[in-house]
Scaffold this motif. Structure first.
Motif, PDB file in Angstrom:
ATOM      1  N   VAL A 198       0.866  -1.256   0.028  1.00 47.57           N
ATOM      2  CA  VAL A 198      -0.076   0.159  -0.017  1.00 47.57           C
ATOM      3  C   VAL A 198       0.833   1.207   0.042  1.00 47.57           C
ATOM      4  CG1 VAL A 198      -1.846   1.253   1.271  1.00 47.57           C
ATOM      5  CG2 VAL A 198      -2.042  -1.074   1.137  1.00 47.57           C
ATOM      6  N   LYS A 199       1.919   1.142   0.806  1.00 46.80           N
ATOM      7  CA  LYS A 199       2.744   2.349   1.000  1.00 46.80           C
ATOM      8  C   LYS A 199       3.524   2.674  -0.323  1.00 46.80           C
ATOM      9  CE  LYS A 199       6.506   4.344   3.482  1.00 46.80           C
ATOM     10  NZ  LYS A 199       7.636   4.012   4.674  1.00 46.80           N
ATOM     11  N   VAL A 201       2.765   1.760  -3.503  1.00 51.38           N
ATOM     12  CA  VAL A 201       1.725   2.248  -4.509  1.00 51.38           C
ATOM     13  C   VAL A 201       1.354   3.638  -4.390  1.00 51.38           C
ATOM     14  CG1 VAL A 201      -0.463   1.747  -5.714  1.00 51.38           C
ATOM     15  CG2 VAL A 201       0.880  -0.025  -5.000  1.00 51.38           C
ATOM     16  N   ALA A 202       0.956   4.073  -2.929  1.00 47.34           N
ATOM     17  CA  ALA A 202       0.495   5.242  -2.619  1.00 47.34           C
ATOM     18  C   ALA A 202       1.796   6.273  -3.109  1.00 47.34           C
ATOM     19  CB  ALA A 202       0.039   5.375  -1.192  1.00 47.34           C
ATOM     20  N   GLU A 325      -5.182  -2.824  -3.030  1.00 49.26           N
ATOM     21  CA  GLU A 325      -5.682  -1.990  -3.655  1.00 49.26           C
ATOM     22  C   GLU A 325      -6.616  -1.124  -3.254  1.00 49.26           C
ATOM     23  OE1 GLU A 325      -6.586  -3.969  -7.320  1.00 49.26           O
ATOM     24  OE2 GLU A 325      -4.776  -3.698  -8.297  1.00 49.26           O
ATOM     25  N   THR A 328      -4.902   1.119  -0.511  1.00 45.10           N
ATOM     26  CA  THR A 328      -4.247   2.056  -1.550  1.00 45.10           C
ATOM     27  C   THR A 328      -4.908   3.310  -1.750  1.00 45.10           C
ATOM     28  OG1 THR A 328      -2.961   0.564  -2.171  1.00 45.10           O
ATOM     29  CG2 THR A 328      -2.901   2.545  -3.449  1.00 45.10           C
ATOM     30  N   LYS A 331      -5.784   5.421   1.134  1.00 39.41           N
ATOM     31  CA  LYS A 331      -4.672   6.025   1.434  1.00 39.41           C
ATOM     32  C   LYS A 331      -4.523   7.226   0.659  1.00 39.41           C
ATOM     33  CE  LYS A 331       0.184   5.422   2.956  1.00 39.41           C
ATOM     34  NZ  LYS A 331       0.240   5.621   4.514  1.00 39.41           N
TER      35      LYS A 331
END
Length: 466
Positions: A198-199, A201-202, A325, A328, A331
């Motif tokens: 998540v981190k 991708v964001a 996703e 993400t 976020k």
């Protein structure tokens, strides 16, 4: 006292992997092909990881035998001459023992892919050379099976591909050891892996990509998710189902479209990379985000279809990626709100774009289904064959494979898939025949690694025959 090496596998999951991964050593051995009691290690590769990153490495060929079998040479690329000119076994292992340090006292975890094999050779060689040790080890095969249950195979190269880990020289000790270490670093635990994805991708989404995502999500209400692949393809999903995928290149961007969408109108299109071709996807080059309005009916239909689906019949892979996703999207949602408010590409403010003029359709190359079936995307048939075979539908699988072969596809994966179908039908002769045919073709086009893998599969199959 007689030297003794104890080894204990760490199998308690979920394990305190965060603590283990602060410092561990990943190892890999290439051997002469015999078992751990009678065989010898011909190459050692090891890498200490600290806080998830490589800190120091050890690599050496070992003069432990005089000759290497042709089979091992085919598999690893290590020849008898290379081993004969390598440092002697005792000298290399003295250096290796110093390198391992506290790992031989159980202070750091030893990590390997299929660790039972590597630690068996580690134990046998240390005892034979007069060393005692206490080893705690972790098997990344076992770990990946638990944390990536959606995967059907957990070979080192397959797991690396799944996690976007670079593995340039498979079956060479140091490359395999480093790749194994990166696998553990990525798979600390389900939650840690999820947070890391998540981190990443964001943070990876650029301002331009955020603007495009904003324009897409403004087209309908949905349970949104956003992901970005290693090839920079951003995919916007609704309830885990892909709604729209695109890739940015400077100010312009390309929309990924399938054959159904391309047939609806003449369009400027290009083939993308090989993996996208396998899934029957093409790239449509766009200049302005406002041009997405042309695809609004298609996107909204995809949203509606996605929201009507459930996960009951979906694979664990979809659930896993959906979790990543969705988080993400949560976020980056504050950034998306800001983008939507300041962008001129929202539904209310978007201006229609004259597509005939903008994309110069009169000079465009119209999509042709026949070109698609005969062209670079013929791997699409291979993908369909794999899907059919996994559902035990062997007749359509063979039909798709015939189409792929007839259209000129000659890759190692095709020959392996043909062999898989014959294996399930218990036709060992045909299975070996196609593996050898594939190996011969790989040899003709100088694809050495692919030839090695096909020969290895054929050899194993022949060994099982009475």
């Amino acid at each position: 006292m007689k030297p003794f090496v104890s080894r204990r596998s760490m199998k308690q999951y979920p394990l305190d992997l965060d603590k283990i991964a602060d410092c561990f050593v990943a190892i890999d051995f290439e051997t002469d092909g015999r078992d751990s009691q009678n065989g010898r290690v011909i190459e050692i590769g090891a890498c200490f990881f600290e806080n998830g990153k490589p800190a120091k490495t050890f690599s050496s060929l070992v003069h432990s035998v005089e000759t290497v079998s042709p089979f091992i040479t085919e598999l690893t690329g290590i020849t008898s001459e290379m081993v004969q000119t390598a440092p002697p076994e005792k000298e290399v292992w003295e250096q290796f023992v110093r390198f391992l340090g506290g790992a031989l006292e159980g202070k750091e975890i030893v990590v390997a892919h299929n660790a039972g094999f590597d630690t068996a050779f580690l134990k046998a060689t240390l005892e034979r050379l007069g060393y005692s040790a206490t080893i705690r080890y972790l098997d990344t095969v076992d770990l990946s099976q638990k944390l990536l249950p959606h995967m059907s195979r957990h070979a080192l190269n397959v797991v690396c591909e799944e996690l976007a880990i670079e593995l340039e020289n498979h079956h060479r000790a140091l490359d395999d050891a480093v790749a194994c270490g990166h696998i553990l670093a990525r798979l600390m635990s389900d939650q840690a892996a999820l947070k890391r994805h998540v981190k990443n991708v964001a943070q990876a989404l650029s301002k331009r990509e955020l603007e495009i995502v904003s324009a897409i999500v403004s087209m309908g209400e949905a349970d949104w998710g956003v992901g970005k692949s290693g090839s920079s393809v951003v995919t916007v999903r609704a309830k885990g189902k892909p709604v729209c995928s695109f890739v940015c290149a400077g100010d312009s961007f390309s929309l990924l479209a399938n054959a159904d969408l391309l047939e609806q109108c003449p369009w400027t299109w290009t083939f993308a990379n090989q993996k996208e071709c396998e899934y029957g996807l093409f790239r449509l080059s766009l200049d302005e985000i406002g041009q997405l309005e042309y695809f609004k009916p298609y996107i909204q239909a995809s949203i509606q279809k996605a929201m009507e689906c459930s996960f009951e019949d979906e694979s664990r892979r979809v659930e896993w990626m959906y979790g990543i996703e969705k988080q993400t999207y949560e976020k980056i949602r504050p950034r998306l709100r800001e983008t939507v408010l300041t962008s001129s590409y929202t539904q209310k403010e978007a201006k229609p774009v004259p597509f005939a003029q903008k994309l110069k359709i009169e000079a465009a190359k119209p999509f042709n289904l026949a070109d698609y079936e005969r062209g670079l995307a013929y791997r699409f048939y291979l993908t369909k064959a794999i899907e059919a075979r996994k559902r035990r539908r062997y007749t359509p699988a063979k039909t798709f494979l015939k189409k792929a072969y007839a259209n000129g596809l000659r890759c190692a994966e095709l020959f392996v898939e043909i062999a898989n179908v014959y294996q399930h039908q218990k036709q060992a002769g045909k299975e070996v025949e196609w593996l050898l045919k594939g190996a011969s073709f790989m040899d003709a086009i100088h694809f050495k690694k692919e030839r090695q893998l096909l020969l290895l599969r054929a050899a194993k199959r022949l060994a099982k025959q009475p």
